[in-house]
Scaffold this active site. Structure first.
Site, PDB file in Angstrom:
ATOM      1  N   SER A  87       0.828  -1.203   0.000  1.00 19.85           N
ATOM      2  CA  SER A  87       0.000   0.000   0.000  1.00 19.85           C
ATOM      3  C   SER A  87       0.860   1.250   0.000  1.00 19.85           C
ATOM      4  O   SER A  87       1.950   1.270   0.562  1.00 19.85           O
ATOM      5  CB  SER A  87      -0.931   0.042   1.212  1.00 19.85           C
ATOM      6  OG  SER A  87      -1.672   1.255   1.175  1.00 19.85           O
ATOM      7  N   LYS A 143      -4.374  -6.723   3.541  1.00 18.84           N
ATOM      8  CA  LYS A 143      -4.392  -5.603   2.585  1.00 18.84           C
ATOM      9  C   LYS A 143      -5.834  -5.312   2.152  1.00 18.84           C
ATOM     10  O   LYS A 143      -6.230  -4.153   2.007  1.00 18.84           O
ATOM     11  CB  LYS A 143      -3.528  -5.935   1.355  1.00 18.84           C
ATOM     12  CG  LYS A 143      -3.631  -4.913   0.222  1.00 18.84           C
ATOM     13  CD  LYS A 143      -3.028  -3.576   0.578  1.00 18.84           C
ATOM     14  CE  LYS A 143      -3.495  -2.389  -0.233  1.00 18.84           C
ATOM     15  NZ  LYS A 143      -3.332  -2.368  -1.653  1.00 18.84           N
ATOM     16  N   HIS A 194      -7.418  -3.422   4.913  1.00 21.37           N
ATOM     17  CA  HIS A 194      -6.849  -2.063   4.850  1.00 21.37           C
ATOM     18  C   HIS A 194      -7.647  -1.227   3.849  1.00 21.37           C
ATOM     19  O   HIS A 194      -8.039  -0.092   4.124  1.00 21.37           O
ATOM     20  CB  HIS A 194      -5.368  -2.149   4.432  1.00 21.37           C
ATOM     21  CG  HIS A 194      -4.775  -0.842   3.977  1.00 21.37           C
ATOM     22  ND1 HIS A 194      -5.057  -0.285   2.738  1.00 21.37           N
ATOM     23  CD2 HIS A 194      -3.940   0.032   4.584  1.00 21.37           C
ATOM     24  CE1 HIS A 194      -4.415   0.863   2.620  1.00 21.37           C
ATOM     25  NE2 HIS A 194      -3.731   1.079   3.727  1.00 21.37           N
ATOM     26  N   ASN A 195      -7.915  -1.800   2.684  1.00 19.23           N
ATOM     27  CA  ASN A 195      -8.643  -1.045   1.660  1.00 19.23           C
ATOM     28  C   ASN A 195     -10.097  -0.800   2.062  1.00 19.23           C
ATOM     29  O   ASN A 195     -10.658   0.245   1.733  1.00 19.23           O
ATOM     30  CB  ASN A 195      -8.564  -1.772   0.322  1.00 19.23           C
ATOM     31  CG  ASN A 195      -7.201  -1.617  -0.327  1.00 19.23           C
ATOM     32  OD1 ASN A 195      -6.213  -1.379   0.355  1.00 19.23           O
ATOM     33  ND2 ASN A 195      -7.129  -1.753  -1.628  1.00 19.23           N
ATOM     34  N   GLU A 223      -9.965   2.013   4.274  1.00 22.41           N
ATOM     35  CA  GLU A 223      -9.675   3.194   3.424  1.00 22.41           C
ATOM     36  C   GLU A 223     -10.975   3.736   2.800  1.00 22.41           C
ATOM     37  O   GLU A 223     -11.202   4.953   2.778  1.00 22.41           O
ATOM     38  CB  GLU A 223      -8.677   2.744   2.351  1.00 22.41           C
ATOM     39  CG  GLU A 223      -8.319   3.767   1.305  1.00 22.41           C
ATOM     40  CD  GLU A 223      -7.413   3.128   0.236  1.00 22.41           C
ATOM     41  OE1 GLU A 223      -6.376   2.532   0.572  1.00 22.41           O
ATOM     42  OE2 GLU A 223      -7.766   3.223  -0.958  1.00 22.41           O
TER      43      GLU A 223
HETATM   44  P1  NAP Z   1      -0.672  -1.243 -14.175  1.00 23.01           P
HETATM   45  O1  NAP Z   1       0.094   0.015 -14.217  1.00 23.01           O
HETATM   46  O2  NAP Z   1      -1.959  -1.332 -14.903  1.00 23.01           O
HETATM   47  O3  NAP Z   1       0.284  -2.429 -14.694  1.00 23.01           O
HETATM   48  C1  NAP Z   1      -0.196  -3.722 -14.869  1.00 23.01           C
HETATM   49  C2  NAP Z   1       0.987  -4.648 -15.164  1.00 23.01           C
HETATM   50  O4  NAP Z   1       0.484  -5.981 -15.266  1.00 23.01           O
HETATM   51  C3  NAP Z   1       1.705  -4.337 -16.443  1.00 23.01           C
HETATM   52  O5  NAP Z   1       3.073  -4.557 -16.265  1.00 23.01           O
HETATM   53  C4  NAP Z   1       1.099  -5.367 -17.401  1.00 23.01           C
HETATM   54  O6  NAP Z   1       1.950  -5.719 -18.459  1.00 23.01           O
HETATM   55  C5  NAP Z   1       0.982  -6.543 -16.469  1.00 23.01           C
HETATM   56  N1  NAP Z   1       0.048  -7.543 -16.990  1.00 23.01           N
HETATM   57  C6  NAP Z   1      -1.301  -7.449 -17.079  1.00 23.01           C
HETATM   58  N2  NAP Z   1      -1.806  -8.586 -17.593  1.00 23.01           N
HETATM   59  C7  NAP Z   1      -0.754  -9.406 -17.833  1.00 23.01           C
HETATM   60  C8  NAP Z   1      -0.628 -10.720 -18.337  1.00 23.01           C
HETATM   61  N3  NAP Z   1      -1.711 -11.437 -18.686  1.00 23.01           N
HETATM   62  N4  NAP Z   1       0.611 -11.245 -18.457  1.00 23.01           N
HETATM   63  C9  NAP Z   1       1.681 -10.533 -18.092  1.00 23.01           C
HETATM   64  N5  NAP Z   1       1.644  -9.290 -17.580  1.00 23.01           N
HETATM   65  C10 NAP Z   1       0.433  -8.740 -17.456  1.00 23.01           C
HETATM   66  O7  NAP Z   1      -0.999  -1.696 -12.688  1.00 23.01           O
HETATM   67  P2  NAP Z   1      -0.334  -1.243 -11.322  1.00 23.01           P
HETATM   68  O8  NAP Z   1      -1.031  -0.027 -10.805  1.00 23.01           O
HETATM   69  O9  NAP Z   1       1.143  -1.217 -11.446  1.00 23.01           O
HETATM   70  O10 NAP Z   1      -0.796  -2.449 -10.376  1.00 23.01           O
HETATM   71  C11 NAP Z   1      -0.121  -3.685 -10.309  1.00 23.01           C
HETATM   72  C12 NAP Z   1      -0.730  -4.462  -9.131  1.00 23.01           C
HETATM   73  O11 NAP Z   1      -0.510  -3.717  -7.923  1.00 23.01           O
HETATM   74  C13 NAP Z   1      -2.252  -4.634  -9.230  1.00 23.01           C
HETATM   75  O12 NAP Z   1      -2.626  -5.869  -8.659  1.00 23.01           O
HETATM   76  C14 NAP Z   1      -2.794  -3.507  -8.404  1.00 23.01           C
HETATM   77  O13 NAP Z   1      -4.084  -3.765  -7.914  1.00 23.01           O
HETATM   78  C15 NAP Z   1      -1.761  -3.458  -7.292  1.00 23.01           C
HETATM   79  N6  NAP Z   1      -1.679  -2.177  -6.573  1.00 23.01           N
HETATM   80  C16 NAP Z   1      -1.785  -0.998  -7.229  1.00 23.01           C
HETATM   81  C17 NAP Z   1      -1.691   0.196  -6.511  1.00 23.01           C
HETATM   82  C18 NAP Z   1      -1.797   1.528  -7.205  1.00 23.01           C
HETATM   83  O14 NAP Z   1      -1.891   2.546  -6.492  1.00 23.01           O
HETATM   84  N7  NAP Z   1      -1.739   1.593  -8.526  1.00 23.01           N
HETATM   85  C19 NAP Z   1      -1.468   0.168  -5.144  1.00 23.01           C
HETATM   86  C20 NAP Z   1      -1.317  -1.058  -4.509  1.00 23.01           C
HETATM   87  C21 NAP Z   1      -1.430  -2.229  -5.231  1.00 23.01           C
HETATM   88  P3  NAP Z   1       1.789  -5.014 -19.917  1.00 23.01           P
HETATM   89  O15 NAP Z   1       2.504  -3.718 -19.785  1.00 23.01           O
HETATM   90  O16 NAP Z   1       2.476  -5.961 -20.833  1.00 23.01           O
HETATM   91  O17 NAP Z   1       0.315  -4.873 -20.174  1.00 23.01           O
END
Ligand code: NAP
Length: 471
Positions: free
Chosen positions: A131, A186, A189-190, A193
């Site tokens: 987070s 987590k 936590h959400n 939130e």
């Molecule tokens: P993001 O920017 O949308 O990135 C998604 C990533 O997943 C990209 O690298 C994408 O690769 C990859 N991906 C998706 N489908 C795939 C597949 N079938 N095979 C291989 N790679 C795949 O998302 P993010 O915000 O970084 O979030 C990543 C994780 O962290 C999620 O579970 C999210 O819920 C969690 N999270 C996010 C936040 C936040 O504030 N954003 C906070 C805490 C946790 P490509 O580039 O090739 O599409």
């Protein structure tokens, strides 16, 4: 043989993965990175990662081949099918003892399932809640790792460095528990939130529509509150948001944003799981209802022309209402946290997670979205009594609620009179009143159930199960 110098691999270089990779490298751990779309990998290694100890690779084979054993690979991909897809691709490449760490927002039951499946192949699996958003990932998130304890131990040195540090210097990471425990925590936590955000939004509404405060006046109110017991990331950013101007129109940014709240699902999971476990979390449910109702924009606009209510404008003392709103927000927030913590206590028993609630409060003190000075006090409450059934049984919190409950009631009453909706504050007050009621009207519900469905009831004066022929 060539020496493998990379200790960590990161798969998925989206918003979170890329920043987490930079954070890990900055803390002295060389790493190999991979992204399905290789342009994101190039962007990182040729941009901000240039000249750093980050090796970009185009295949998972190259990622695995460049890691020292046991391999430690962090997955930062979208939750759901993507995690299973990557695991399936990695499986033939891994060796017994290697560690996979899922840092995404995976559903805890999926993590339970994956951990059990991977164990059959002697692959160790850590489901890690992360987070703090984009900035947290880069500068220090709150980390909630769950899985095999010895797998955590072989990662602890890295994660302690990468995590945020609380005011006392403690890293905001701790071993949470087996299997999906980290993702479970987590998720809650959400849920908290969601409640926190809805409560702030309702108070903002009361002061905006009820008192007619301008955005800059509101910003001052929230900034001042952030100096006291309400000090928290969400209150702090609320003040910032209220000051921000839209570059395009010059208007206040908050006023050009459409009033329809979206959601990605973790709050809903918390609600659904609490219903499954029979744990009361009315403020979290209310926060979800608030978002759902907000999404009925077209209907609301239509209904606003048909359904009249009272005047929104408050006629009493502005200073007194602002002071009551502050106390109501603080008390409602305590009640929301109390619900989330009791949910975790119940889940800990149901899933045998052995959650240490005081420690969890401790690692939420910095780095994460709900970070708040209140969490330090919650940590101390669980130090005083580790098996606290509910925060409200702690003396300090009992007093905090008792001294603010009249403000909470005033604020709720005022909002009802003005016709300004307060789903979450209302749910917090009702939660308090239900929790402190030795008697609730459920006797009547039992009678009704027995009347129409012969569902039986228990009696107050003797043991057993009874049925009455009501007609
Ligand atoms: P993001 O920017 O949308 O990135 C998604 C990533 O997943 C990209 O690298 C994408 O690769 C990859 N991906 C998706 N489908 C795939 C597949 N079938 N095979 C291989 N790679 C795949 O998302 P993010 O915000 O970084 O979030 C990543 C994780 O962290 C999620 O579970 C999210 O819920 C969690 N999270 C996010 C936040 C936040 O504030 N954003 C906070 C805490 C946790 P490509 O580039 O090739 O599409």
């Amino acid at each position: 043989m060539e020496q493998k110098t990379f200790g960590i691999g990161v798969v998925g270089l989206g918003v979170m993965g890329r920043n987490l990779a930079l954070n890990i490298e900055r803390n002295g751990f060389p790493l190999v990175v991979y992204n399905r779309d290789t342009t994101k990998m190039r962007h990182l290694v040729e941009g901000e990662g240039a000249g750093k100890n980050i090796l970009g690779v185009e295949t998972l084979e190259a990622l695995v081949g460049n890691l020292e054993r046991p391999r430690r690979i962090i997955l930062m991909v979208s939750a759901g099918a993507a995690v299973d897809a990557i695991i399936n691709q990695l499986m033939p490449l891994l060796s017994p003892g290697d560690i996979l760490i899922d840092g995404g927002n995976s559903y805890f039951a999926d993590t339970d399932r994956r951990a059990e499946q991977l164990m059959l192949n002697e692959i160790r699996y850590i489901g890690m809640g992360v987070s703090g958003g984009e900035e947290g990932a880069l500068w220090g998130p709150s980390l909630m790792p769950g899985g095999q304890r010895e797998a955590w131990e072989s990662l602890a040195a890295v994660l302690r460095k990468v995590a945020a540090k609380a005011e006392d210097g403690a890293p905001c990471v701790a071993y949470i528990g087996p299997r999906g425990a980290g993702h479970y925590v987590k998720m809650v936590h959400n849920g908290i939130e969601y409640a926190d955000m809805q409560l702030i939004a309702e108070i903002y509404d009361l002061l905006r529509r009820g008192l007619g405060l301008s955005n800059s006046e509101l910003a001052e109110v929230f900034a001042e509150w952030n100096q006291g017991e309400l000090r928290s990331y969400l209150v702090e950013i609320t003040a910032d948001i209220l000051r921000k101007k839209d570059a395009e129109t010059g208007k206040d940014m908050v006023d050009v944003i459409l009033d329809e709240a979206e959601q990605k699902g973790t709050g809903k999971w918390t609600s659904q799981n609490a219903l499954d476990l029979g744990a009361p979390v009315p403020t979290i449910h209310a926060a979800l209802e608030g978002r759902i109702l907000s999404s009925f924009k077209v209907r609301r606009v239509e209904a606003s022309k048909h359904l009249r209510g009272p005047s929104n404008r408050y006629q009493g003392s502005r200073e007194k209402l602002i002071a009551s709103a502050r106390d109501a927000l603080f008390a409602s927030k305590i009640l929301a946290y109390a619900q989330g913590l009791e949910l975790m206590r119940i889940a800990s028993e149901a899933y045998q997670y052995d959650l240490q609630l005081g420690e969890i409060a401790g690692i939420w003190r910095a780095g994460c979205i709900i970070r708040a000075s209140l969490l330090g006090d919650i940590m101390l409450a669980y130090r005083r009594r580790a098996d606290l059934p509910n925060l409200l049984f702690d003396e300090v919190f009992r007093e905090a609620i008792e001294t603010r409950q009249s403000a909470m009631r005033t604020v709720l009453e005022t909002s009802v009179q003005l016709g300004i909706p307060m789903l979450a504050v209302g749910a917090s007050v009702a939660y308090l009143d239900s929790y402190r009621s030795a008697w609730l009207p459920a006797n009547l519900i039992q009678a009704q159930r027995d009347y129409f469905g012969a569902h039986t009831y228990k009696r107050v004066d003797k043991q057993g199960v009874f049925h009455t022929d009501w007609t």
